[in-house]
Design an enzyme around this catalytic site. Structure first.
Site, PDB file in Angstrom:
ATOM      1  N   CYS A   2     -18.352   9.131  -7.836  1.00 21.49           N
ATOM      2  CA  CYS A   2     -19.586   9.500  -8.519  1.00 21.49           C
ATOM      3  C   CYS A   2     -19.721  11.019  -8.693  1.00 21.49           C
ATOM      4  O   CYS A   2     -19.227  11.793  -7.878  1.00 21.49           O
ATOM      5  CB  CYS A   2     -20.782   9.029  -7.720  1.00 21.49           C
ATOM      6  N   ARG A  27     -13.449  12.628 -12.372  1.00 23.49           N
ATOM      7  CA  ARG A  27     -13.535  12.089 -11.015  1.00 23.49           C
ATOM      8  C   ARG A  27     -13.411  10.574 -10.994  1.00 23.49           C
ATOM      9  O   ARG A  27     -13.146   9.991  -9.947  1.00 23.49           O
ATOM     10  CB  ARG A  27     -14.875  12.482 -10.385  1.00 23.49           C
ATOM     11  N   TRP A  76     -19.485   5.375  -9.803  1.00 25.21           N
ATOM     12  CA  TRP A  76     -18.258   4.618  -9.514  1.00 25.21           C
ATOM     13  C   TRP A  76     -18.736   3.517  -8.587  1.00 25.21           C
ATOM     14  O   TRP A  76     -19.083   3.770  -7.430  1.00 25.21           O
ATOM     15  CB  TRP A  76     -17.267   5.546  -8.831  1.00 25.21           C
ATOM     16  N   ASN A 102     -24.736  10.054  -4.445  1.00 26.87           N
ATOM     17  CA  ASN A 102     -23.322   9.809  -4.154  1.00 26.87           C
ATOM     18  C   ASN A 102     -23.225   9.434  -2.684  1.00 26.87           C
ATOM     19  O   ASN A 102     -23.877  10.072  -1.853  1.00 26.87           O
ATOM     20  CB  ASN A 102     -22.476  11.074  -4.358  1.00 26.87           C
ATOM     21  N   GLY A 103     -22.390   8.448  -2.380  1.00 22.98           N
ATOM     22  CA  GLY A 103     -22.238   8.029  -0.988  1.00 22.98           C
ATOM     23  C   GLY A 103     -22.702   6.599  -0.813  1.00 22.98           C
ATOM     24  O   GLY A 103     -22.891   5.872  -1.796  1.00 22.98           O
ATOM     25  N   GLU A 484       6.416   9.642  -3.906  1.00 21.95           N
ATOM     26  CA  GLU A 484       5.532  10.283  -4.870  1.00 21.95           C
ATOM     27  C   GLU A 484       5.853   9.820  -6.292  1.00 21.95           C
ATOM     28  O   GLU A 484       4.953   9.549  -7.089  1.00 21.95           O
ATOM     29  CB  GLU A 484       5.632  11.813  -4.734  1.00 21.95           C
ATOM     30  N   LYS A 488       3.133   7.979  -8.693  1.00 19.24           N
ATOM     31  CA  LYS A 488       2.770   8.499 -10.028  1.00 19.24           C
ATOM     32  C   LYS A 488       2.895   7.383 -11.064  1.00 19.24           C
ATOM     33  O   LYS A 488       2.022   7.177 -11.890  1.00 19.24           O
ATOM     34  CB  LYS A 488       3.683   9.658 -10.457  1.00 19.24           C
ATOM     35  N   GLU A 491       0.257   4.520 -10.565  1.00 18.20           N
ATOM     36  CA  GLU A 491      -1.110   4.994 -10.825  1.00 18.20           C
ATOM     37  C   GLU A 491      -1.447   4.976 -12.310  1.00 18.20           C
ATOM     38  O   GLU A 491      -2.508   4.529 -12.703  1.00 18.20           O
ATOM     39  CB  GLU A 491      -1.250   6.461 -10.373  1.00 18.20           C
ATOM     40  N   HIS A 507      17.600  -4.626   4.376  1.00 20.58           N
ATOM     41  CA  HIS A 507      16.678  -5.352   5.253  1.00 20.58           C
ATOM     42  C   HIS A 507      15.576  -6.050   4.471  1.00 20.58           C
ATOM     43  O   HIS A 507      14.556  -6.416   5.036  1.00 20.58           O
ATOM     44  CB  HIS A 507      16.099  -4.390   6.290  1.00 20.58           C
ATOM     45  N   LYS A 607     -10.598  10.563  -8.738  1.00 29.23           N
ATOM     46  CA  LYS A 607      -9.928  11.810  -8.374  1.00 29.23           C
ATOM     47  C   LYS A 607     -10.209  12.181  -6.922  1.00 29.23           C
ATOM     48  O   LYS A 607      -9.339  12.624  -6.202  1.00 29.23           O
ATOM     49  CB  LYS A 607     -10.422  12.917  -9.311  1.00 29.23           C
TER      50      LYS A 607
HETATM   51  C1  G6P Z   1      -6.987  10.200  -4.843  1.00 24.98           C
HETATM   52  C2  G6P Z   1      -6.255  10.953  -5.942  1.00 24.98           C
HETATM   53  C3  G6P Z   1      -4.869  11.353  -5.468  1.00 24.98           C
HETATM   54  C4  G6P Z   1      -4.961  12.171  -4.190  1.00 24.98           C
HETATM   55  C5  G6P Z   1      -5.748  11.414  -3.112  1.00 24.98           C
HETATM   56  C6  G6P Z   1      -6.061  12.316  -1.935  1.00 24.98           C
HETATM   57  O1  G6P Z   1      -6.368   8.984  -4.611  1.00 24.98           O
HETATM   58  O2  G6P Z   1      -6.149  10.159  -7.090  1.00 24.98           O
HETATM   59  O3  G6P Z   1      -4.229  12.116  -6.462  1.00 24.98           O
HETATM   60  O4  G6P Z   1      -3.674  12.450  -3.722  1.00 24.98           O
HETATM   61  O5  G6P Z   1      -7.004  10.969  -3.638  1.00 24.98           O
HETATM   62  O6  G6P Z   1      -6.955  13.305  -2.378  1.00 24.98           O
HETATM   63  P1  G6P Z   1      -7.094  14.746  -1.790  1.00 24.98           P
HETATM   64  O7  G6P Z   1      -8.129  15.401  -2.655  1.00 24.98           O
HETATM   65  O8  G6P Z   1      -7.553  14.586  -0.382  1.00 24.98           O
HETATM   66  O9  G6P Z   1      -5.755  15.400  -1.886  1.00 24.98           O
END
Ligand code: G6P
Length: 612
Positions: A2, A27, A76, A102-103, A484, A488, A491, A507, A607
Site C-alpha cells: 500500500c 510498490r 494491496w 498501511n499495515g 537470482e 528474476k 517474478e 538427488h 516492491k
Molecule cells: C520484494 C521485492 C524484491 C526484494 C524483496 C526484499 O519481494 O520484489 O525485489 O528483493 O522484496 O526487499 P528489500 O527491500 O528488503 O530488499
C-alpha cells in the site's frame, strides 16, 4: 504494498494526490482512492478497483473533486478482496472521518464487534474501516479530533501508518505510525505525508521520518510532531537528494530495463567513494578491528533478492574472512530462536529498508545483544535508522518490482565489506586484496561491456520464451547466481523456474529433465568449471536444451559442448556473479517482453513488503 499520500495547502489537492500515488504505483497495488475535504467541511471520496488511471478517469484527473486538503491511497489487499468498497479511504458511518492505512490492525475483530454492539454499521471487510469507525465513535464521545486519535491509538494493536481527516477540521490532517513507513514533507504554505519519499519528489525534499508511536498534526503552515506520550517533540530534518528524473521512465519502455541499464552508474556511485588509493575505506563503519575479532558468529539476514546477495556473501565472506557465516531468510530467522548474543554480528540487507520480516529480524537480533550492520538503499528508512552501522548502496530510486540495480550495488558493497573485514583480520593476502580491488575498479566498465553485447540474449529469449519450466544449475557462486536468475525469470515472466546446485541434480531434479527441457547452465566459477561441465553433459544426455553462461576464458571450452552460450568478461572469482547476473536479468526481461507480461508490476508482487 500500500501507498500513502496526503496534502494540505493552497492548491487543489486531488491532482497532487493522484500524481503522488502514481509515483507509488511501483510498490504494487490493486485499487486506489482519495478523500478530499471541501471548504464547507464535506468529505468527498472517490475510489476504484484496478489501476490508478481508472480512478483518475472517474474524477476527471482530479478536477471533479474540489478542495485543498486530502489523503490518497493505493491498496494491496490483505483483508477483503480488491474492490471499490474495500479500497481506501474509509469513511465513518456519519461521514465525518476519513482514514487511509498501511499495515494490519490485528485486534480489528474484537473492536468491530464492540462497535457493532454500539450500533455502528460496517460496509467493508477491511480492518481499516474499524479505525475510521472507532475514531468517529471516540470523536463523538470527546469532541476533540486529536484526543480521539490518541484514544484510537491506545486501543488498536498491529502495524499502521495512518492518514486521518475530520470534516469538522478542514484545515488539518493527523497522521500516526507504528511498524509501517511514514514520512512528513515540509513545503512552502503546504505540507505532506507519504509512505515513501518518491511520492513527494516534485514537491519537497525537506522531510522528517516518523518513528513508531509518533503522531503528527499537519496544517497549511506547520507540522507539529508528538511522541507516544503526546508531548511535542522536535525532529531532525532530512534532505532527499534523488532526482525527479531518476524515478521516471525517461524514454525507456520499462523501469526494469532502465534500471538494468543504470547499473554501471549505480555501481560507480556505490564503489568509487569507498576506494581510496587502492584501499577500501568505509567511513560509515564504526566497528573496530578489536570488536570484529571479538565476533564469533556472523549472520546475513534478508528476503528475496537481498537474500540472494547474502548467499553470495556467505561464500565470499567465509573465503575472505575465514569465519563462519550463516545466511538466513528474515522470515525464518525471527522465529528460529537464533543463536545470537553480543558476540554476533548480524548483517541485514534490504533495498527498501522497510521489509517487515527483515525489520523484525533486526529487532530480534538487537534484543539478543547482536551488533547490526545494514546494507540499505533507501536513506532514512526504518532498517537504516535502527542499525548500529549503515552502508548505503546509492543506487537511487528503484521502481520496478523486480530488483536489478539494487541487487548489484548490494552485492558490490557486501563484497567490499568482506574484503575490508578480511583486511582488518589479516585473513587475506596482499595479492588477493589488490586483485579484488582492481576487479572492483573495473566492475562498472565491465558491466557496461556486458550490457552492450545483449543481442544474443534477445535472440535466445525469442527462442525460449514459450517454455513452461526452466532449471538453473551451477556450483558454488554459480549456484547462488542461479537463485537470482531463476527468481528474476519467475517474478516477471511467470515461467516455473528452479535453481539447483548442480551436485544435487542426481538427488531429485534430474528426474524432471526430459527431451527439450530448458536448462540454464552457469559455468562462470572457474575453479569448478570442469565439474560444472560434467553436469551439463549429464542433462544434455537426457535431452535437455541447454543455454550456458560462462566467462571469456572458458568460452571455447563451453562451446565444444553447448551451442547456445552467453559470455561475460573475466574478473576476480568473488566478483564474477556481479557480471554473471547481468545477462540473466536481461534474459528474464526479454522473455517477459515476449510473453506480454506487465514487467514493472508483476501480478501479486509488491516492491516493498511491509506486511508479514
Ligand atoms: C520484494 C521485492 C524484491 C526484494 C524483496 C526484499 O519481494 O520484489 O525485489 O528483493 O522484496 O526487499 P528489500 O527491500 O528488503 O530488499
Amino acid at each position: 504494498m500500500c501507498g500513502i499520500v496526503g496534502y494540505i495547502g493552497k492548491e487543489q489537492a486531488a491532482p497532487i494526490l493522484l500524481d503522488g500515488l502514481s509515483r507509488l504505483e511501483y510498490r504494487g497495488y490493486d485499487s486506489a482512492g482519495i478523500a478530499v475535504c471541501t471548504a464547507g467541511g464535506f468529505l468527498q471520496v472517490a475510489k476504484s478497483k484496478g489501476r490508478l488511471q481508472v480512478l483518475s478517469d472517474k474524477i476527471g484527473g482530479g478536477e471533479d473533486v474540489r478542495g485543498t486538503i486530502g489523503i490518497g491511497h493505493t491498496r494491496w489487499a490483505t483483508h477483503g478482496e480488491p474492490n471499490d468498497v474495500n479500497s481506501h479511504p474509509h469513511l465513518s458511518q456519519d461521514e465525518k472521518i476519513a482514514v487511509i492505512h498501511n499495515g494490519i490492525i490485528e485486534n480489528y475483530v474484537e473492536i468491530k464487534e464492540f462497535l457493532i454492539a454500539e450500533g455502528v454499521r460496517f460496509v467493508s471487510e477491511t480492518d481499516t474501516e474499524v479505525v475510521a469507525q472507532l475514531l468517529a465513535f471516540y470523536y463523538n464521545e470527546c469532541g476533540d479530533f486529536f484526543e480521539a486519535v490518541g484514544r484510537v491509538l491506545r486501543r488498536i494493536e498491529g502495524a499502521y501508518a495512518l492518514g486521518m481527516m475530520c470534516a469538522d477540521h478542514p484545515d488539518m490532517i493527523i497522521t500516526a505510525r507504528k511498524d509501517a513507513p511514514l514520512l512528513l514533507g515540509f513545503g512552502d504554505g503546504a505540507n505532506y505525508i507519504a509512505s515513501d519519499a518518491t511520492a513527494l519528489l516534485p514537491y519537497t525534499r525537506d522531510v522528517v521520518y516518523m518513528e513508531d508511536g509518533e503522531i503528527a498534526v499537519l496544517t497549511r503552515e506547520s507540522i507539529t510532531i508528538y511522541n507516544a506520550m503526546q508531548q511535542v517533540i522536535e525532529k531532525e530534518h532530512s534532505h532527499i537528494d534523488w532526482e525527479v528524473s531518476a524515478a521516471e521512465k525517461g524514454g525507456y519502455a520499462h523501469f526494469m530495463f532502465k534500471e538494468i541499464m543504470e547499473q554501471p552508474e549505480a555501481l560507480r556511485k556505490a564503489i568509487s567513494p569507498r576506494l581510496r588509493g587502492g584501499r577500501i575505506v568505509f567511513d560509515d563503519v564504526s566497528l573496530t578491528a578489536r570488536q570484529l575479532r571479538h565476533i564469533e558468529r556472523i549472520y546475513i539476514v534478508a528476503c528475496g533478492s537481498s537474500y540472494h546477495v547474502g548467499m553470495v556473501g556467505k561464500y565470499n565472506l567465509e573465503r575472505l574472512m575465514r569465519k563462519s557465516v550463516e545466511v538466513c531468510l528474515a522470515s525464518e530467522f525471527r522465529y528460529s530462536d537464533p543463536l545470537v548474543d553480543d558476540k554476533t554480528l548480524v548483517i541485514v540487507i534490504s533495498q527498501s529498508g522497510e521489509t517487515l520480516d527483515t525489520m523484525a529480524a533486526l529487532r530480534e537480533a538487537k534484543s539478543l545483544g547482536a551488533r547490526v550492520l545494514s546494507i540499505v538503499n533507501v536513506v532514512g528508512s526504518s532498517i537504516a535508522r535502527e542499525s548500529d552501522d549503515v552502508l548505503y548502496t546509492y543506487a537511487g530510486p528503484e521502481i520496478a518490482v523486480a530488483t536489478t540495480k539494487a541487487y548489484s550495488t548490494q552485492l558490490a558493497v557486501l563484497n567490499m565489506l568482506g574484503l575490508y573485514f578480511a583486511d582488518m583480520l589479516g585473513s587475506v593476502s596482499k595479492e588477493e586484496y589488490e586483485a579484488i580491488v582492481k576487479g572492483l575498479e573495473a566492475l562498472p566498465t565491465q558491466v557496461e561491456e556486458t550490457l552492450a553485447s545483449c543481442e544474443d540474449i534477445q535472440k535466445f529469449a525469442a527462442s525460449y520464451f514459450n517454455h513452461d519450466s526452466v532449471f538453473f544449475i551451477g556450483r558454488n557462486l554459480d549456484y547462488t547466481l542461479g537463485l537470482e536468475g531463476s527468481l528474476k525469470l519467475k517474478e516477471i515472466s511467470y515461467i516455473h523456474s528452479e535453481a539447483y546446485a548442480s551436485g544435487e541434480l542426481k538427488h531429485g531434479t534430474i528426474s524432471l529433465i526430459e527431451q527439450g527441457t530448458l536448462v540454464i547452465a552457469l559455468g562462470t566459477y572457474g575453479a569448478l568449471f570442469d565439474k560444472a561441465m560434467s553436469n551439463v553433459v549429464e542433462v544434455k544426455s537426457r535431452g535437455a536444451d541447454v543455454l550456458a553462461l560462462t566467462t571469456q576464458s572458458h568460452r571455447a571450452e563451453m562451446e565444444k559442448t553447448v551451442e547456445n552460450v552467453l559470455v561475460v568478461p573475466d574478473t576476480h572469482p568473488v566478483l564474477q556473479p556481479s557480471l554473471g547476473v547481468v545477462p540473466l536479468q536481461l534474459f528474464a526481461y526479454y522473455v517477459a517482453l515476449h510473453r506480454g507480461c506487465d514487467i514493472d508490476k508483476p501480478r501479486n508482487l509488491a516492491k516493498s513488503v511491509t506486511v508479514e
